[in-house]
Write a protein that holds these residues in place. Structure first.
Motif, PDB file in Angstrom:
ATOM      1  N   GLN A 159       0.789  -1.230   0.000  1.00 43.16           N
ATOM      2  CA  GLN A 159       0.000   0.000   0.000  1.00 43.16           C
ATOM      3  C   GLN A 159       0.823   1.284   0.000  1.00 43.16           C
ATOM      4  N   ASN A 160       1.843   1.351   0.810  1.00 47.40           N
ATOM      5  CA  ASN A 160       2.594   2.603   0.866  1.00 47.40           C
ATOM      6  C   ASN A 160       3.998   2.493   0.269  1.00 47.40           C
ATOM      7  N   ALA A 161       4.221   1.387  -0.434  1.00 49.83           N
ATOM      8  CA  ALA A 161       5.561   1.163  -0.986  1.00 49.83           C
ATOM      9  C   ALA A 161       5.724   1.855  -2.329  1.00 49.83           C
ATOM     10  N   PRO A 162       6.941   2.257  -2.642  1.00 50.58           N
ATOM     11  CA  PRO A 162       7.201   2.682  -4.025  1.00 50.58           C
ATOM     12  C   PRO A 162       7.103   1.452  -4.923  1.00 50.58           C
ATOM     13  N   LEU A 163       6.152   1.476  -5.856  1.00 49.63           N
ATOM     14  CA  LEU A 163       5.842   0.280  -6.643  1.00 49.63           C
ATOM     15  C   LEU A 163       5.709   0.648  -8.115  1.00 49.63           C
ATOM     16  N   VAL A 164       6.282  -0.169  -8.988  1.00 50.45           N
ATOM     17  CA  VAL A 164       6.068   0.024 -10.425  1.00 50.45           C
ATOM     18  C   VAL A 164       5.594  -1.278 -11.050  1.00 50.45           C
ATOM     19  N   VAL A 165       4.769  -1.145 -12.099  1.00 52.75           N
ATOM     20  CA  VAL A 165       4.418  -2.294 -12.917  1.00 52.75           C
ATOM     21  C   VAL A 165       5.189  -2.157 -14.218  1.00 52.75           C
ATOM     22  N   LEU A 166       5.803  -3.267 -14.637  1.00 56.55           N
ATOM     23  CA  LEU A 166       6.672  -3.226 -15.808  1.00 56.55           C
ATOM     24  C   LEU A 166       5.943  -3.682 -17.068  1.00 56.55           C
ATOM     25  N   SER A 167       6.385  -3.178 -18.189  1.00 56.83           N
ATOM     26  CA  SER A 167       5.836  -3.569 -19.490  1.00 56.83           C
ATOM     27  C   SER A 167       6.222  -5.008 -19.792  1.00 56.83           C
ATOM     28  N   ASN A 168       5.759  -5.523 -20.910  1.00 59.85           N
ATOM     29  CA  ASN A 168       6.170  -6.856 -21.343  1.00 59.85           C
ATOM     30  C   ASN A 168       7.688  -6.948 -21.349  1.00 59.85           C
ATOM     31  N   ASN A 169       8.180  -8.158 -21.096  1.00 63.97           N
ATOM     32  CA  ASN A 169       9.619  -8.363 -21.037  1.00 63.97           C
ATOM     33  C   ASN A 169      10.241  -7.666 -19.843  1.00 63.97           C
ATOM     34  N   ASP A 170       9.419  -7.225 -18.935  1.00 65.17           N
ATOM     35  CA  ASP A 170       9.916  -6.468 -17.781  1.00 65.17           C
ATOM     36  C   ASP A 170      10.838  -5.345 -18.246  1.00 65.17           C
ATOM     37  N   GLY A 171      10.413  -4.698 -19.331  1.00 65.31           N
ATOM     38  CA  GLY A 171      11.268  -3.687 -19.968  1.00 65.31           C
ATOM     39  C   GLY A 171      11.272  -2.346 -19.275  1.00 65.31           C
ATOM     40  N   CYS A 172      10.124  -1.704 -19.189  1.00 66.25           N
ATOM     41  CA  CYS A 172      10.116  -0.394 -18.544  1.00 66.25           C
ATOM     42  C   CYS A 172       8.876  -0.188 -17.684  1.00 66.25           C
ATOM     43  N   ALA A 173       8.939   0.844 -16.863  1.00 67.89           N
ATOM     44  CA  ALA A 173       7.865   1.128 -15.912  1.00 67.89           C
ATOM     45  C   ALA A 173       6.685   1.748 -16.651  1.00 67.89           C
ATOM     46  N   ILE A 174       5.512   1.095 -16.590  1.00 64.61           N
ATOM     47  CA  ILE A 174       4.349   1.657 -17.271  1.00 64.61           C
ATOM     48  C   ILE A 174       3.271   2.093 -16.284  1.00 64.61           C
ATOM     49  N   SER A 175       3.464   1.841 -15.025  1.00 63.47           N
ATOM     50  CA  SER A 175       2.553   2.369 -14.007  1.00 63.47           C
ATOM     51  C   SER A 175       3.363   2.554 -12.738  1.00 63.47           C
ATOM     52  N   ARG A 176       3.159   3.689 -12.084  1.00 63.24           N
ATOM     53  CA  ARG A 176       3.988   4.016 -10.919  1.00 63.24           C
ATOM     54  C   ARG A 176       3.102   4.468  -9.765  1.00 63.24           C
ATOM     55  N   SER A 177       3.412   3.984  -8.584  1.00 61.12           N
ATOM     56  CA  SER A 177       2.684   4.485  -7.418  1.00 61.12           C
ATOM     57  C   SER A 177       3.171   5.906  -7.135  1.00 61.12           C
ATOM     58  N   ASN A 178       2.400   6.646  -6.342  1.00 61.59           N
ATOM     59  CA  ASN A 178       2.824   8.011  -5.989  1.00 61.59           C
ATOM     60  C   ASN A 178       4.216   8.009  -5.368  1.00 61.59           C
ATOM     61  N   GLU A 179       4.471   6.978  -4.544  1.00 61.94           N
ATOM     62  CA  GLU A 179       5.777   6.904  -3.888  1.00 61.94           C
ATOM     63  C   GLU A 179       6.884   6.714  -4.923  1.00 61.94           C
ATOM     64  N   ALA A 180       6.579   5.936  -5.972  1.00 65.29           N
ATOM     65  CA  ALA A 180       7.580   5.729  -7.034  1.00 65.29           C
ATOM     66  C   ALA A 180       7.783   7.015  -7.823  1.00 65.29           C
ATOM     67  N   LYS A 181       6.687   7.723  -8.068  1.00 60.94           N
ATOM     68  CA  LYS A 181       6.810   9.010  -8.772  1.00 60.94           C
ATOM     69  C   LYS A 181       7.662   9.965  -7.969  1.00 60.94           C
ATOM     70  N   ALA A 182       7.465   9.931  -6.653  1.00 61.10           N
ATOM     71  CA  ALA A 182       8.224  10.835  -5.778  1.00 61.10           C
ATOM     72  C   ALA A 182       9.722  10.525  -5.829  1.00 61.10           C
ATOM     73  N   LEU A 183      10.058   9.276  -6.198  1.00 58.06           N
ATOM     74  CA  LEU A 183      11.482   8.938  -6.330  1.00 58.06           C
ATOM     75  C   LEU A 183      12.051   9.451  -7.648  1.00 58.06           C
ATOM     76  N   GLY A 184      11.208  10.062  -8.453  1.00 58.22           N
ATOM     77  CA  GLY A 184      11.690  10.634  -9.709  1.00 58.22           C
ATOM     78  C   GLY A 184      11.645   9.654 -10.874  1.00 58.22           C
ATOM     79  N   ILE A 185      10.935   8.552 -10.713  1.00 55.71           N
ATOM     80  CA  ILE A 185      10.846   7.576 -11.804  1.00 55.71           C
ATOM     81  C   ILE A 185       9.884   8.100 -12.873  1.00 55.71           C
ATOM     82  N   ALA A 186      10.381   8.206 -14.094  1.00 58.43           N
ATOM     83  CA  ALA A 186       9.565   8.736 -15.181  1.00 58.43           C
ATOM     84  C   ALA A 186       8.712   7.642 -15.780  1.00 58.43           C
TER      85      ALA A 186
END
Length: 440
Positions: free
Chosen positions: A23-50
Motif C-alpha cells: 500500500q505505501n511502498a514505491p511500486l512500479v508495474v513493468l511492461s512486457n519483457n519487464d522492460g520499462c515502468a508503465i505504471s507508478r505508485s505516488n511513492e515511485a513518482k516521488a522517487l523521480g521515476i519517469a
DNA sequence: TCTGGGGTCCTAGGACCC
DNA sequence: TCTGGGGTCCTAGGACCC
C-alpha cells in the motif's frame, strides 16, 4: 455535461488490491519483457521515476529505496477494469469506456448535486473494487479531462491547486474567476490532445497556460496547426466538438507485436513467433466479427543496441478475399516473413497486423469465381466457420495455445523468444487455480 | 546485459480522372 | 507559339492517446 472517471495509477492500484502490504511502498508495474515502468505508485513518482523509464536504469532503487517491481498482469487489470466500469456507469445515463482505466459518462440532466454524486461513486469503487479514482466534470470531454487532471494533481501534490478540488473537480460549478485561476495555474501540456511536440510549439508562440490556449484565435489554431487543435480550443471554450461514443466501434486494424526475451537469429524461431502473433490477431478479429483484406508482417533489430547491425522491414500481403481464417492469415504472414527475412541479424521484435478490416458478412468474389457462384451461392467463408469457432472455444476453455497451427512449434517452455515476466502476480480473479487463499 | 504494445486521426503529396 | 481547372483516392509519415 461530461464526467471523466479515471483510476489512479491503475495497474499499480490493481496489484495493491491483492497485496495490501504494498500500500505505501514505491511500486512500479513493468511492461512486457519487464522492460520499462508503465505504471507508478505516488511513492515511485516521488522517487523521480519517469513514465516509461527502463527497468535496468532504475533497478538500483530496489536496494537503496525499497522500490518494488511487478510484471504486468493484464488478465487481472482487465477484470478489475470491468468491475470498476460497471459501477462508474451508475453516474449518468450513457457511458463511453475510453481505456482500461478511464470512462466518460454523460451527466447532463442528472438532478441533484453532481459533485456529491461523484464522491459517492468514487467511494463505492474504492470499497467494492479497491481502486481509488478521481472524477473530473466539465461541459465538454476536453474540459472533463482537464478537470480530472486537476482533481488528481490536487490530491497528489497539495499546494498546486486549492484542496477543495482534490478527488473530484467540477469545472462547470466554478465561478468565472475560480475557473480563470485554475486554468492559469495549469500548463498547456496538460490538455488532452496537446502532446510534446505541439506544446513546445505553443510555448514558443507565447502560449503557456491552458487559459492562454482557451483564448487563442481559432483561425490561427487552424492555419498554423490543424483542425484538431482548433477543435481543442473550441472544447476548452465550452463548445462540444467531440461526441460521446457509447457504442464501441469495431477496430479498423488489429495488431500483435512483441519484443523477444532474447535476440533471435534463426528463421525457424521467427516463424514460430509470427505464427503465434498471426493466430492471436485472427482470434481477436473473429471476436469483433471482421475479416481482413491485408496482412502486414514486420521484423526488426533493436535500435538500442547501437553496435549491432540494424535491419527493419515490413511487408503488406494482400489477400485474395477477406478472411478471418487463422490458416490463411498465418500463411500470408509467413509468406511475408520469408520475403523480408535476412540472415545474420539479431532480431529483437516482430509483429503481425491485420489491415483493411470489414464486416465478416461482406463477401467480394473475384471474377474467375463468378461461374461457381452462380451454381453454389454458399461461400467458402461460411463453410469455414465451424472449425475456427471450435478452435476459439477450445482455446478459451482450456487456455491459449491448446489448439494451434503447427508452425507455431512445440509447446511453450523451450521458446527462446518467449517474453520475460519474472515477477508476475497470479490471476487472482480470472483463474480458479489462482484464487487467493484465506487463512482462519 | 537490460528500453512495451496497441490504437486513431490528420495532412501533404502523388497518381489519376474528366 | 500557345498548354486549365477541379476533383478523388491512396499512402506515408507525423502526432497524439493510454
Amino acid at each position: 455535461m461530461y464526467a471523466l472517471v479515471d483510476g489512479n495509477n491503475f495497474y499499480v492500484s490493481c496489484e495493491r488490491v491483492f497485496r495490501p502490504s504494498l500500500q505505501n511502498a514505491p511500486l512500479v508495474v513493468l511492461s512486457n519483457n519487464d522492460g520499462c515502468a508503465i505504471s507508478r505508485s505516488n511513492e515511485a513518482k516521488a522517487l523521480g521515476i519517469a513514465m516509461g523509464a527502463p527497468w535496468f536504469k532504475i533497478k538500483e532503487l530496489e536496494e537503496t529505496h525499497g522500490l518494488v517491481s511487478l510484471s504486468a498482469n493484464f488478465a487481472l487489470y482487465g477484470d478489475l477494469s470491468d468491475r470498476m466500469m460497471s459501477l462508474v456507469a451508475g453516474l449518468g445515463h450513457r457511458q463511453e469506456i475510453y481505456s482500461i482505466d478511464e470512462s466518460f459518462v454523460d451527466v447532463s440532466g442528472i438532478r441533484g448535486d453532481i459533485t456529491q454524486r461523484a464522491f459517492k461513486i468514487r467511494a463505492r469503487v474504492l470499497q467494492w473494487v479497491g481502486i481509488p479514482c478521481c472524477v473530473g466534470i466539465g461541459a465538454t470531454k476536453t474540459l472533463a479531462k482537464l478537470a480530472n487532471h486537476i482533481a488528481k494533481t490536487a490530491e497528489r501534490k497539495p499546494g498546486v491547486y486549492p484542496d477543495c478540488y482534490a478527488q473530484v473537480c467540477h469545472l462547470s460549478a466554478c465561478t468565472v474567476e475560480e475557473k480563470r485561476v485554475l486554468l492559469q495555474a495549469t500548463n498547456v501540456s496538460a490538455v488532452w490532445g496537446v502532446g510534446r511536440r505541439i506544446s513546445a510549439q505553443l510555448r514558443a508562440g507565447g502560449i503557456d497556460t491552458v487559459l492562454d490556449l482557451m483564448h487563442m484565435d481559432l483561425t490561427l489554431a487552424r492555419t498554423r496547426w490543424s483542425v484538431v487543435l482548433e477543435r481543442t480550443v473550441r472544447e476548452l471554450q465550452g463548445t462540444p466538438c467531440i461526441d460521446l461514443e457509447d457504442v464501441t466501434p469495431n477496430k479498423k486494424e488489429i495488431a500483435c507485436t512483441r519484443s523477444f526475451g532474447e535476440p533471435i537469429v534463426a528463421l525457424s524461431h521467427l516463424q514460430q513467433a509470427v505464427t503465434e502473433f498471426a493466430s492471436l490477431t485472427a482470434e481477436k478479429m473473429r471476436r469483433q466479427h471482421s475479416c481482413a483484406l491485408q496482412v502486414l508482417c514486420f521484423i526488426r533489430t533493436s535500435p538500442f543496441r547501437v553496435k549491432d547491425a540494424q535491419y527493419s522491414r515490413s511487408v503488406v500481403i494482400p489477400l485474395m478475399r477477406a478472411t478471418d481464417d487463422t490458416r490463411a492469415i498465418v500463411q500470408a504472414a509467413l509468406a511475408g516473413l520469408s520475403h523480408i527475412y535476412q540472415a545474420g541479424f539479431k532480431y529483437a521484435k516482430a509483429g503481425v497486423m491485420l489491415l483493411d478490416l470489414q464486416p465478416a458478412h461482406w463477401h467480394q468474389h473475384e471474377l474467375q469465381w463468378m461461374d461457381s457462384m452462380l451454381i453454389d451461392s454458399s461461400t467458402d467463408a461460411i463453410k469455414k466457420q465451424p472449425l475456427m469457432l471450435a478452435m476459439d472455444q477450445l482455446n478459451r476453455r482450456y487456455g491459449r495455445g491448446t489448439l494451434q497451427i503447427a508452425s507455431a512449434g512445440e509447446q511453450a517452455a523451450t521458446k527462446p523468444w518467449a517474453m520475460k515476466q519474472g515477477r508476475r502476480t497470479p490471476d487472482y480473479t480470472t483463474s480458479w487455480d489462482a484464487l487467493p487463499l484465506a487463512r482462519a
